[in-house]
Write a protein that holds these residues in place. Sequence first.
Motif, PDB file in Angstrom:
ATOM      1  N   MET A 176      18.711  22.630 -12.391  1.00 52.68           N
ATOM      2  CA  MET A 176      18.662  23.745 -13.329  1.00 52.68           C
ATOM      3  C   MET A 176      19.111  25.041 -12.657  1.00 52.68           C
ATOM      4  O   MET A 176      19.846  25.846 -13.245  1.00 52.68           O
ATOM      5  CB  MET A 176      17.239  23.894 -13.882  1.00 52.68           C
ATOM      6  CG  MET A 176      16.803  22.746 -14.784  1.00 52.68           C
ATOM      7  SD  MET A 176      15.051  22.829 -15.227  1.00 52.68           S
ATOM      8  CE  MET A 176      15.001  24.420 -16.052  1.00 52.68           C
ATOM      9  N   LEU A 177      18.682  25.245 -11.402  1.00 54.31           N
ATOM     10  CA  LEU A 177      19.093  26.439 -10.666  1.00 54.31           C
ATOM     11  C   LEU A 177      20.595  26.436 -10.431  1.00 54.31           C
ATOM     12  O   LEU A 177      21.272  27.461 -10.596  1.00 54.31           O
ATOM     13  CB  LEU A 177      18.361  26.497  -9.328  1.00 54.31           C
ATOM     14  CG  LEU A 177      18.735  27.665  -8.395  1.00 54.31           C
ATOM     15  CD1 LEU A 177      18.442  29.006  -9.056  1.00 54.31           C
ATOM     16  CD2 LEU A 177      17.988  27.539  -7.063  1.00 54.31           C
ATOM     17  N   TYR A 178      21.126  25.274 -10.080  1.00 56.53           N
ATOM     18  CA  TYR A 178      22.571  25.158  -9.869  1.00 56.53           C
ATOM     19  C   TYR A 178      23.343  25.478 -11.147  1.00 56.53           C
ATOM     20  O   TYR A 178      24.323  26.223 -11.121  1.00 56.53           O
ATOM     21  CB  TYR A 178      22.916  23.746  -9.389  1.00 56.53           C
ATOM     22  CG  TYR A 178      24.401  23.466  -9.398  1.00 56.53           C
ATOM     23  CD1 TYR A 178      25.218  23.896  -8.361  1.00 56.53           C
ATOM     24  CD2 TYR A 178      24.987  22.760 -10.460  1.00 56.53           C
ATOM     25  CE1 TYR A 178      26.583  23.643  -8.373  1.00 56.53           C
ATOM     26  CE2 TYR A 178      26.349  22.506 -10.471  1.00 56.53           C
ATOM     27  CZ  TYR A 178      27.142  22.954  -9.426  1.00 56.53           C
ATOM     28  OH  TYR A 178      28.494  22.724  -9.454  1.00 56.53           O
ATOM     29  N   SER A 179      22.901  24.922 -12.268  1.00 56.56           N
ATOM     30  CA  SER A 179      23.606  25.141 -13.532  1.00 56.56           C
ATOM     31  C   SER A 179      23.613  26.622 -13.905  1.00 56.56           C
ATOM     32  O   SER A 179      24.643  27.164 -14.333  1.00 56.56           O
ATOM     33  CB  SER A 179      22.941  24.330 -14.653  1.00 56.56           C
ATOM     34  OG  SER A 179      23.029  22.948 -14.390  1.00 56.56           O
ATOM     35  N   TRP A 180      22.462  27.273 -13.739  1.00 56.33           N
ATOM     36  CA  TRP A 180      22.398  28.699 -14.080  1.00 56.33           C
ATOM     37  C   TRP A 180      23.283  29.529 -13.147  1.00 56.33           C
ATOM     38  O   TRP A 180      24.036  30.396 -13.587  1.00 56.33           O
ATOM     39  CB  TRP A 180      20.956  29.190 -14.014  1.00 56.33           C
ATOM     40  CG  TRP A 180      20.883  30.691 -14.043  1.00 56.33           C
ATOM     41  CD1 TRP A 180      21.209  31.518 -15.071  1.00 56.33           C
ATOM     42  CD2 TRP A 180      20.495  31.525 -12.957  1.00 56.33           C
ATOM     43  NE1 TRP A 180      21.047  32.829 -14.706  1.00 56.33           N
ATOM     44  CE2 TRP A 180      20.606  32.869 -13.418  1.00 56.33           C
ATOM     45  CE3 TRP A 180      20.054  31.290 -11.651  1.00 56.33           C
ATOM     46  CZ2 TRP A 180      20.291  33.954 -12.606  1.00 56.33           C
ATOM     47  CZ3 TRP A 180      19.734  32.367 -10.851  1.00 56.33           C
ATOM     48  CH2 TRP A 180      19.861  33.668 -11.314  1.00 56.33           C
ATOM     49  N   MET A 181      23.206  29.277 -11.837  1.00 51.86           N
ATOM     50  CA  MET A 181      23.996  30.051 -10.879  1.00 51.86           C
ATOM     51  C   MET A 181      25.483  29.831 -11.101  1.00 51.86           C
ATOM     52  O   MET A 181      26.289  30.761 -10.972  1.00 51.86           O
ATOM     53  CB  MET A 181      23.596  29.672  -9.446  1.00 51.86           C
ATOM     54  CG  MET A 181      22.189  30.101  -9.071  1.00 51.86           C
ATOM     55  SD  MET A 181      21.736  29.641  -7.377  1.00 51.86           S
ATOM     56  CE  MET A 181      22.887  30.642  -6.435  1.00 51.86           C
ATOM     57  N   HIS A 182      25.855  28.611 -11.431  1.00 47.45           N
ATOM     58  CA  HIS A 182      27.269  28.322 -11.688  1.00 47.45           C
ATOM     59  C   HIS A 182      27.735  29.066 -12.938  1.00 47.45           C
ATOM     60  O   HIS A 182      28.831  29.658 -12.965  1.00 47.45           O
ATOM     61  CB  HIS A 182      27.469  26.815 -11.856  1.00 47.45           C
ATOM     62  CG  HIS A 182      28.913  26.411 -12.005  1.00 47.45           C
ATOM     63  ND1 HIS A 182      29.554  26.377 -13.229  1.00 47.45           N
ATOM     64  CD2 HIS A 182      29.853  26.063 -11.072  1.00 47.45           C
ATOM     65  CE1 HIS A 182      30.810  26.015 -13.056  1.00 47.45           C
ATOM     66  NE2 HIS A 182      31.012  25.813 -11.761  1.00 47.45           N
ATOM     67  N   ASP A 183      26.888  29.069 -13.975  1.00 45.34           N
ATOM     68  CA  ASP A 183      27.234  29.800 -15.200  1.00 45.34           C
ATOM     69  C   ASP A 183      27.321  31.293 -14.943  1.00 45.34           C
ATOM     70  O   ASP A 183      28.238  31.972 -15.416  1.00 45.34           O
ATOM     71  CB  ASP A 183      26.191  29.506 -16.271  1.00 45.34           C
ATOM     72  CG  ASP A 183      26.417  30.333 -17.525  1.00 45.34           C
ATOM     73  OD1 ASP A 183      27.447  30.144 -18.196  1.00 45.34           O
ATOM     74  OD2 ASP A 183      25.567  31.194 -17.824  1.00 45.34           O
ATOM     75  N   LEU A 184      26.362  31.815 -14.174  1.00 49.29           N
ATOM     76  CA  LEU A 184      26.361  33.246 -13.870  1.00 49.29           C
ATOM     77  C   LEU A 184      27.613  33.647 -13.090  1.00 49.29           C
ATOM     78  O   LEU A 184      28.215  34.691 -13.349  1.00 49.29           O
ATOM     79  CB  LEU A 184      25.111  33.612 -13.070  1.00 49.29           C
ATOM     80  CG  LEU A 184      24.994  35.076 -12.627  1.00 49.29           C
ATOM     81  CD1 LEU A 184      24.944  36.004 -13.834  1.00 49.29           C
ATOM     82  CD2 LEU A 184      23.766  35.266 -11.734  1.00 49.29           C
TER      83      LEU A 184
ATOM     84  N   GLU B 199      19.568  40.085 -14.873  1.00 47.68           N
ATOM     85  CA  GLU B 199      19.509  38.666 -15.218  1.00 47.68           C
ATOM     86  C   GLU B 199      18.887  37.859 -14.088  1.00 47.68           C
ATOM     87  O   GLU B 199      18.097  36.942 -14.338  1.00 47.68           O
ATOM     88  CB  GLU B 199      20.903  38.124 -15.536  1.00 47.68           C
ATOM     89  CG  GLU B 199      20.876  36.637 -15.852  1.00 47.68           C
ATOM     90  CD  GLU B 199      22.165  36.119 -16.477  1.00 47.68           C
ATOM     91  OE1 GLU B 199      22.396  34.905 -16.428  1.00 47.68           O
ATOM     92  OE2 GLU B 199      22.935  36.940 -17.023  1.00 47.68           O
TER      93      GLU B 199
ATOM     94  N   HIS C 180      15.582  35.720 -14.793  1.00 45.75           N
ATOM     95  CA  HIS C 180      15.699  34.259 -14.742  1.00 45.75           C
ATOM     96  C   HIS C 180      14.923  33.661 -13.574  1.00 45.75           C
ATOM     97  O   HIS C 180      14.453  32.519 -13.663  1.00 45.75           O
ATOM     98  CB  HIS C 180      17.169  33.856 -14.629  1.00 45.75           C
ATOM     99  CG  HIS C 180      17.417  32.404 -14.899  1.00 45.75           C
ATOM    100  ND1 HIS C 180      17.702  31.916 -16.155  1.00 45.75           N
ATOM    101  CD2 HIS C 180      17.397  31.323 -14.064  1.00 45.75           C
ATOM    102  CE1 HIS C 180      17.865  30.609 -16.083  1.00 45.75           C
ATOM    103  NE2 HIS C 180      17.686  30.226 -14.831  1.00 45.75           N
ATOM    104  N   SER C 181      14.789  34.410 -12.498  1.00 38.65           N
ATOM    105  CA  SER C 181      14.141  33.869 -11.302  1.00 38.65           C
ATOM    106  C   SER C 181      12.623  33.928 -11.367  1.00 38.65           C
ATOM    107  O   SER C 181      11.937  33.298 -10.542  1.00 38.65           O
ATOM    108  CB  SER C 181      14.609  34.655 -10.067  1.00 38.65           C
ATOM    109  OG  SER C 181      14.185  36.010 -10.141  1.00 38.65           O
TER     110      SER C 181
END
Length: 292
Positions: A24-32, A47, A51-52
């Motif tokens: 989930m962290l990877y997906s969010w960071m990649h999107d960001l 953000e 988010h964190s």
Amino acid sequence: AFEAMGRLETYSKVALRIAKQAGMLYSWMHDLSTRIPEMSVRGIVEEVVAHSGFEPYLDTLDDASMRKQNLAEMLTAASAFYAEKSGGGLPEFLERVALVSDSEQIDSRGGRAALMTLHTSKGLEYPIVFIAGMEEGLFPHSRSADIDEEVEEERRLCYVGMTRARQLLYLTNTLSREIYGVRQESRQSRFMREIDPALIHRIAPEHGAASVRPLSPREAYVDYGDSQLPDDEPGPGGDGLSIGAKVVHPTFGRGIVRRREGRGDNAKAWVNFERGGIKLLVLKFANLRLAE
């Protein structure tokens, strides 16, 4: 290592719960990372904070209030960076805020200004010295204002800074400043008022440049005995902080809400504090509570 976070669920040696959280962290960071070019620096920081879960984490610490104020100050700095329209992005902002102030890393060859803390300045000398923020609440700091021993220590530190100047010494203060995300009126530091007036050459804005005038050494320019704001304006919000509500702030102490503006995360309140005067607080970060 970053890309591996997105593949942890395929490894049996990693607990499923941890693998899912990492994914989930990877997906969010990649999107960001794909949206950063279109975002302001402040938007990015906001953000990341939201988010964190950083704010709930701060609430678990003993110095949560001070840490939240530091966080609000970083958001203020991000807004100021954007307002400069320098064209810089997140890397440039991070480079700016990661200031290095160790005395051994200060360039002593001249030709440039050296920015440092008063503690770092010990043992150094310069032809010209500027000491900024000579205001009550900053110097001496609000945490030491009611403790004689701590005020005396800051007075000695002020003397250290003043004696770093060989030729010219500038002591500066403002009538108001934004600090910890709050725009507030400022009072001249007692340390400046303790200097012999004969030794001070006062510099004030040119006539017409601002509605201020030079102050005598012991003259106050704001009467904090009463509110400077109208008290007949209805205020929004269901948090109990209505106009006239008595509140307590962890730093500024007791005060009275004089005006409300904005809603949700943008809600702000003008509060008249007994010790600090009128301050505009962002309620999301202000940590106000109703007085008992």
